[in-house]
Design a protein around this motif. Sequence first.
Motif, PDB file in Angstrom:
ATOM      1  N   GLU A   1       1.377   4.184  -2.356  1.00  0.00           N
ATOM      2  CA  GLU A   1       0.848   5.828  -2.397  1.00  0.00           C
ATOM      3  C   GLU A   1       2.203   6.626  -2.888  1.00  0.00           C
ATOM      4  OE1 GLU A   1      -1.600   7.126  -1.539  1.00  0.00           O
ATOM      5  OE2 GLU A   1      -2.877   5.122  -0.679  1.00  0.00           O
TER       6      GLU A   1
ATOM      7  N   HIS B   1      -7.035  -6.785   0.205  1.00  0.00           N
ATOM      8  CA  HIS B   1      -6.546  -6.592   1.829  1.00  0.00           C
ATOM      9  C   HIS B   1      -7.020  -6.647   3.093  1.00  0.00           C
ATOM     10  CE1 HIS B   1      -2.563  -4.793   0.183  1.00  0.00           C
ATOM     11  NE2 HIS B   1      -3.330  -5.739  -0.360  1.00  0.00           N
TER      12      HIS B   1
ATOM     13  N   THR C   1       2.679  -4.626  -7.128  1.00  0.00           N
ATOM     14  CA  THR C   1       2.043  -5.450  -5.869  1.00  0.00           C
ATOM     15  C   THR C   1       2.922  -6.548  -6.121  1.00  0.00           C
ATOM     16  OG1 THR C   1       0.129  -6.742  -7.039  1.00  0.00           O
ATOM     17  CG2 THR C   1       0.040  -4.788  -5.744  1.00  0.00           C
TER      18      THR C   1
ATOM     19  N   ARG D   1      -9.363   3.455   1.563  1.00  0.00           N
ATOM     20  CA  ARG D   1     -10.088   3.013   0.637  1.00  0.00           C
ATOM     21  C   ARG D   1     -11.382   3.851   0.196  1.00  0.00           C
ATOM     22  NH1 ARG D   1     -14.048  -2.212   0.265  1.00  0.00           N
ATOM     23  NH2 ARG D   1     -14.357  -1.197   2.499  1.00  0.00           N
TER      24      ARG D   1
ATOM     25  N   HIS E   1      -1.948   9.457   3.214  1.00  0.00           N
ATOM     26  CA  HIS E   1      -2.533   7.574   3.016  1.00  0.00           C
ATOM     27  C   HIS E   1      -0.594   7.265   3.472  1.00  0.00           C
ATOM     28  CE1 HIS E   1      -6.090   7.818   0.532  1.00  0.00           C
ATOM     29  NE2 HIS E   1      -6.296   8.565   1.334  1.00  0.00           N
TER      30      HIS E   1
ATOM     31  N   SER F   1       0.797   4.954   5.854  1.00  0.00           N
ATOM     32  CA  SER F   1       1.347   3.577   6.052  1.00  0.00           C
ATOM     33  C   SER F   1       2.212   3.437   6.550  1.00  0.00           C
ATOM     34  CB  SER F   1       0.855   2.914   4.216  1.00  0.00           C
ATOM     35  OG  SER F   1       1.247   4.095   2.882  1.00  0.00           O
TER      36      SER F   1
ATOM     37  N   VAL G   1      -7.624   0.746  -7.738  1.00  0.00           N
ATOM     38  CA  VAL G   1      -6.081   0.815  -5.673  1.00  0.00           C
ATOM     39  C   VAL G   1      -7.889   0.202  -4.957  1.00  0.00           C
ATOM     40  CG1 VAL G   1      -5.790   2.111  -3.953  1.00  0.00           C
ATOM     41  CG2 VAL G   1      -4.761   2.534  -6.551  1.00  0.00           C
TER      42      VAL G   1
ATOM     43  N   HIS H   1      -8.290  -2.985  -4.988  1.00  0.00           N
ATOM     44  CA  HIS H   1      -7.169  -4.051  -3.360  1.00  0.00           C
ATOM     45  C   HIS H   1      -7.629  -3.644  -2.597  1.00  0.00           C
ATOM     46  CE1 HIS H   1      -2.440  -4.928  -4.349  1.00  0.00           C
ATOM     47  NE2 HIS H   1      -2.504  -4.284  -3.653  1.00  0.00           N
ATOM     48  N   LEU H   2      -7.881  -2.624  -2.132  1.00  0.00           N
ATOM     49  CA  LEU H   2      -7.425  -2.257  -0.699  1.00  0.00           C
ATOM     50  C   LEU H   2      -8.594  -3.389  -0.455  1.00  0.00           C
ATOM     51  CD1 LEU H   2      -6.966   1.095  -0.723  1.00  0.00           C
ATOM     52  CD2 LEU H   2      -5.469   0.103   0.095  1.00  0.00           C
TER      53      LEU H   2
ATOM     54  N   VAL I   1      -6.267   1.133   6.352  1.00  0.00           N
ATOM     55  CA  VAL I   1      -6.680   0.635   4.809  1.00  0.00           C
ATOM     56  C   VAL I   1      -8.039   1.115   4.968  1.00  0.00           C
ATOM     57  CG1 VAL I   1      -7.209  -1.607   3.438  1.00  0.00           C
ATOM     58  CG2 VAL I   1      -5.137  -0.856   4.787  1.00  0.00           C
TER      59      VAL I   1
ATOM     60  N   ASN J   1       0.821  -0.986   0.015  1.00  0.00           N
ATOM     61  CA  ASN J   1      -0.172   0.078   0.057  1.00  0.00           C
ATOM     62  C   ASN J   1       0.953   0.995  -0.014  1.00  0.00           C
ATOM     63  OD1 ASN J   1      -2.354  -1.635  -0.036  1.00  0.00           O
ATOM     64  ND2 ASN J   1      -2.687  -1.631   2.152  1.00  0.00           N
TER      65      ASN J   1
END
Length: 213
Positions: free
Chosen positions: A62, A154, A207, A173, A95, A99, A147, A150-151, A169, A58
């Motif tokens: 960012e 997660h 990723t 999102r 973000h 993170s 994204v 993707h989040l 997260v 993540n």
Amino acid sequence: MDPDPRNPIDRLIGEFDRALRAVAGVASAARPSPGQAKPEAELGEQDRAHAAALMRVNHVGEVCAQALYQGQALTARDRGAKAALEQAAREEQDHLAWSAERIRELGGRPSLLNPVWFAGSFAIGAVAGALGDRWNLAFLAETERQVEQHLAGHLESLPSADERTRAVVEEMRSDEAKHRETAQRLGAAELPATVRTAMRLASKVMTTIAYRI
Ligand SMILES: [Fe+2]
Ligand SMILES: [Fe+2]
């Protein structure tokens, strides 16, 4: 009135400073991390390492967002679009800081390849910017959509006990969804399916590598 009264050189130095901060993981957040309100869970070694690796992914996302938004804010023509991009960029900075902080708390480290991710994304952002606002925004909207998805993945994969990471997260999102809506509202075009697929492939490579390095 120009929303940024600084001369071009000051502006460039400002962007360069932000770039270095992004790559080094020392960005500062305007909003406190949503994780701070949650207690630290007792996690097993494997769960902790997994959560740290996901947060590294993540964080790389960012770092890329910083580069994309910087590349685009420099080239955006429309004042309204520029201001909206700058607002989103400030949230992306939160973000980035959140993170990075969460990686540290989990005992992990940011990606060693951050300078590479940053340079690649900056180049892509500048190209998208050069294509004009509609395509620039189209690229941005699609990035935010991917994204977001993707989040969401997660949130399924993170240990359910790790509320502190999950809070970060979740907030990210919801911000990304807002950024996507902003880009669409500002008149984003719809990207061709082949471009969307290429973006998905590129993000898969990024990723997969960032989870490890
Ligand atoms: Fe973000
Ligand atoms: Fe975003």
